[in-house]
Design a protein around this motif. Structure first.
Motif, PDB file in Angstrom:
ATOM      1  N   HIS A 261       0.807  -1.223   0.000  1.00  0.00           N
ATOM      2  CA  HIS A 261       0.000   0.000   0.000  1.00  0.00           C
ATOM      3  C   HIS A 261       0.846   1.282   0.000  1.00  0.00           C
ATOM      4  O   HIS A 261       0.348   2.344   0.369  1.00  0.00           O
TER       5      HIS A 261
ATOM      6  N   ASN B 186      -0.786   4.339  -1.369  1.00  0.00           N
ATOM      7  CA  ASN B 186      -2.109   4.667  -0.847  1.00  0.00           C
ATOM      8  C   ASN B 186      -1.963   5.362   0.504  1.00  0.00           C
ATOM      9  O   ASN B 186      -2.019   4.736   1.556  1.00  0.00           O
TER      10      ASN B 186
ATOM     11  N   TRP C 112      -4.720   4.740   3.153  1.00  0.00           N
ATOM     12  CA  TRP C 112      -4.625   3.429   3.804  1.00  0.00           C
ATOM     13  C   TRP C 112      -3.512   3.438   4.842  1.00  0.00           C
ATOM     14  O   TRP C 112      -3.691   2.975   5.972  1.00  0.00           O
TER      15      TRP C 112
END
Length: 133
Positions: free
Chosen positions: A60, A63, A66
């Protein structure tokens, strides 16, 4: 962060049966014995969770939402267990030591630098999740 270098270097040291994270805990407890009572005697479950967390963070990296959400939550949880912000430096030091040991001649200073940057960023996001006093 250099995602490719992080992934390639993890592939070098990610041993079967959580060998990397088990070795990390051995080094952590040898260098910082005061933290050992914070953990169960059988560290295998914790080693598995740590390995999963490392892989999840790498998965991730692109991201930010996240990372912030999950690492903030993890930070709050660690704060509740008595983990103090300075302890994260010891964790980073011992993780990189375990990686360098397992990686042997294949491990480079660039890999250590990349993991230092990554672990520092993870620690920062976790501490950002600590409850304000």
């Amino acid at each position: 962060m250099n995602r490719q270098l992080l992934e390639e270097s993890l592939a070098i040291v990610d041993l079967p049966d959580d060998g990397l994270t088990l070795r990390f805990y051995e080094i952590l407890f040898a260098r910082y014995p005061a933290v050992q009572p914070m953990f169960r005697r059988d560290i295998t479950t914790q080693a598995d969770m740590l390995r999963t967390a490392i892989i999840s963070v790498l998965d991730h990296l692109d991201n930010a939402e996240w990372l912030s959400s999950n690492l903030g939550w993890l930070g709050r949880r660690h704060a509740g267990m008595g983990v103090t912000p300075p302890m994260y430096d010891a964790v980073g030091e011992c993780m990189i030591a375990a990686m360098a040991e397992i990686g042997g001649d294949a491990w480079t200073s660039e890999m250590s630098d990349a993991w230092t940057d990554a672990l520092t960023a993870v620690s920062s996001m976790m501490v950002d999740g600590y409850p304000s006093e």
